[in-house]
Design an enzyme around this catalytic site. Sequence first.
Site, PDB file in Angstrom:
ATOM      1  N   GLU A   1       0.935  -1.218   0.058  1.00 15.45           N
ATOM      2  CA  GLU A   1       0.125   0.167   0.143  1.00 15.45           C
ATOM      3  C   GLU A   1       0.789   1.175   0.103  1.00 15.45           C
ATOM      4  OE1 GLU A   1      -2.196  -0.899   3.613  1.00 15.45           O
ATOM      5  OE2 GLU A   1      -3.192  -2.564   2.865  1.00 15.45           O
TER       6      GLU A   1
ATOM      7  N   SER B   1      -5.945  -3.810   1.302  1.00 18.96           N
ATOM      8  CA  SER B   1      -6.392  -5.108   1.031  1.00 18.96           C
ATOM      9  C   SER B   1      -5.346  -6.312   1.296  1.00 18.96           C
ATOM     10  CB  SER B   1      -6.733  -5.649  -0.546  1.00 18.96           C
ATOM     11  OG  SER B   1      -7.954  -4.859  -0.886  1.00 18.96           O
ATOM     12  N   GLU B   2      -4.842  -6.460   2.880  1.00 15.45           N
ATOM     13  CA  GLU B   2      -3.567  -6.892   3.178  1.00 15.45           C
ATOM     14  C   GLU B   2      -4.033  -8.463   2.830  1.00 15.45           C
ATOM     15  OE1 GLU B   2      -5.064  -4.739   5.365  1.00 15.45           O
ATOM     16  OE2 GLU B   2      -3.747  -3.327   5.468  1.00 15.45           O
TER      17      GLU B   2
ATOM     18  N   PHE C   1       1.959  -1.383   8.738  1.00 15.71           N
ATOM     19  CA  PHE C   1       2.282  -1.672  10.040  1.00 15.71           C
ATOM     20  C   PHE C   1       2.114  -3.125  10.425  1.00 15.71           C
ATOM     21  CE2 PHE C   1       0.990   2.640   9.652  1.00 15.71           C
ATOM     22  CZ  PHE C   1       1.759   3.462  10.703  1.00 15.71           C
TER      23      PHE C   1
ATOM     24  N   ASP D   1       1.253  -4.234  12.973  1.00 18.87           N
ATOM     25  CA  ASP D   1      -0.116  -4.755  13.717  1.00 18.87           C
ATOM     26  C   ASP D   1      -1.375  -5.254  12.876  1.00 18.87           C
ATOM     27  OD1 ASP D   1       0.316  -2.306  16.158  1.00 18.87           O
ATOM     28  OD2 ASP D   1       1.274  -1.936  14.312  1.00 18.87           O
TER      29      ASP D   1
ATOM     30  N   HIS E   1      -0.877   0.491  16.346  1.00 20.35           N
ATOM     31  CA  HIS E   1       0.135   0.690  15.298  1.00 20.35           C
ATOM     32  C   HIS E   1       1.560   0.922  15.873  1.00 20.35           C
ATOM     33  CE1 HIS E   1      -3.369   2.372  12.971  1.00 20.35           C
ATOM     34  NE2 HIS E   1      -2.789   2.209  11.934  1.00 20.35           N
TER      35      HIS E   1
END
Lengths: 326, 344
Positions: free
Chosen positions: A29, A59-60, A83, A85, A129
């Site tokens: 991203e 869209s991980e 990140f 997280d 984060h």
Amino acid sequence: MAELTYRDAVIRGIAQEMTRDPDVVFLGEDVAKAGGVFKATVGLYEQFGPLRVRDTPISEQAILGAAMGAAMTGLKPIAEIMFSDFFAVCFDYIANEFPKSRYMSNGQVKCPLVVRTGNGAGSRFGAQHSQSVENWCMMIPGLKVVAPSNPRDVIGLLAAAVRDPDPVIFLEHKSLYATKGEVPDGEIVDSLGTAKVLRSGKDATICALALMVPRALEAAEKLKAEHGIDCEVVDVRSLVPLDTQTILGSIAKTHRLFTVEENPRLCGWGAEIVSIAADEAFYDFDGPPVRITTPHLPLPAADILEDIVLPTPDRIAETVRRSLGS
Amino acid sequence: MATAKDRAQAKAGSGLNDDIGEQKRLEMYRTQVVIREAEQRAYDLFLQNLVKGTSHLSLGQEAVAAGFAGAMKQGDLSFCTYRGHAHTLARGVPVEKVLGELMQRDNGLMRGKGGSMHLTSVDHGVMGSYAIIGAHLPIACGAAWRAQYKGAKDVSVCFFGDGTTNIGAFHEALNFAAVWKLPVIFVCENNLYMEYTPIGDVTAVPQPAADRASAYGLERILIDGNDADVVYRTAQAAFEKARAGEGPSLIECLTYRYSGHSRADPAKYRPEGELDRWKLRDPIKIYRERLLQFGVAEKIITDIDAQVRKIVDDATEACKAAPPPPLDIITTDVYADGGWAWRN
């Protein structure tokens, strides 16, 4: 030899590997045209073009799934999860797909990819984060997990990760991006599964990872200057494979072990190292091993609060001093 | 739901040399019979406690696998769900390898390390069967990305059930594939039930895949999944589009699962008569009638039936005689060096 920031080392590391091998591709991203939210991928899009450096939607799952499909069929993808997280929203790939495909297929499926991610605290971003998620990854058979502490290691370990035939989680520390270090000219390739003794000492071994490495080094200098305690600092660098021989060798010399971990206390990597040391080096110890960790808490956002929960050079030094009874 | 063209051709009693042709039709018939016989055998072996673990059968859904496999070229890649026996067999993986894996024997496709839900045969283009709903849609995108990047002409085909359309990865993958114009075909086998619950009870639109296509700028494609000719023709159009660099397709195939969701499910939630109604449109029955209408001799059809039966019988005996996997493979192939060492 040049002085480089950790951030620029990421750029140089990726560029080194993309130049070497046209099958290395990069997606994530905001990584291409924008150069990354941490500016750790600036210029790659311009250098390698839109076919090799690709912006994705938020869209991980698609990012990691696409990296896997590309890896299975012959490319060597580097995927960025902004990140660490956010691993929680694409954890299926990290826990179920990358690491198990080779085993379940009896060796038919290959998954040579790297997931780069911004890990760790210090940016005052709060509990979603700022986490250190190395222990989320370390516990999964089939993954490799590395976390560099300095610019030279960023390049060398990233090169090793890209060239490795297994899936590698590459944890960059957000609070190290602006730090600087000397980096040799030319190609740098390190090896996974190797810890490094960064400071030699005789009184205690301090094992640390990523941001905790410079803090452990600072604590060691303070202990020497103020109390005459001479610590050996081991940069663990690679959690899987884990270089236990370097760590056990240091314990055999100093007879004391301290781990400095940014991850919350339960199931942190230090617990595994202490467990191995207890099994295999029990009679080398002059005193109990001690874990210095972030408490088992979500991370608070405010600077004054976040600074208290992370291990600091003062807390490391004080813990070692008290433990050694000086 | 045969097309007007199909009906016209069938009536005319010709069509052997139409766009599909006799050879391809016999191949697709045979594929359906292989799946039917092997799946039925898997069920029988389960009742004898010789198939271990779970299994998810495709009885009644054979035409989707046969139609797509018929339209694939060598090098095209299949990505399946845990209901993947049919698609694995359709790519030509030997029945013995599949039954051997289900029976957890050393002659299995993955020597018992994967099991029924993870059938994989890279040599046949079967890039895996994925047991986490939706996981393989993005993975198929990645394989298609590689083809696009390398300028290769292969297409990735991703099969999944109606239930998959309600998980996030479905939507991420559809958008991703459309934005990147990837050579990937998403095939939804709508068998009316997500596991035990009717798909209509849990989905905001009547057609779980087709009605979502417009959200990703894709054509709405809803077809009769029990007619291999319809599936084949639809697949061919999608392959053509993908190979021309025009991006992905999403195809919803209406079909029906004769057995329960998995071996543990007697499917008592189905309304009375529903199964019987679907069996009137049994894909193999439809196809056998079509072959006869097109003038194929009955003997050719019954010979295929007999050959397949013998293959499945022989495979069953070979699997019963095969040893269990050796214990030393427990620790192999965790990492690429062949082993499992995580420390020195």
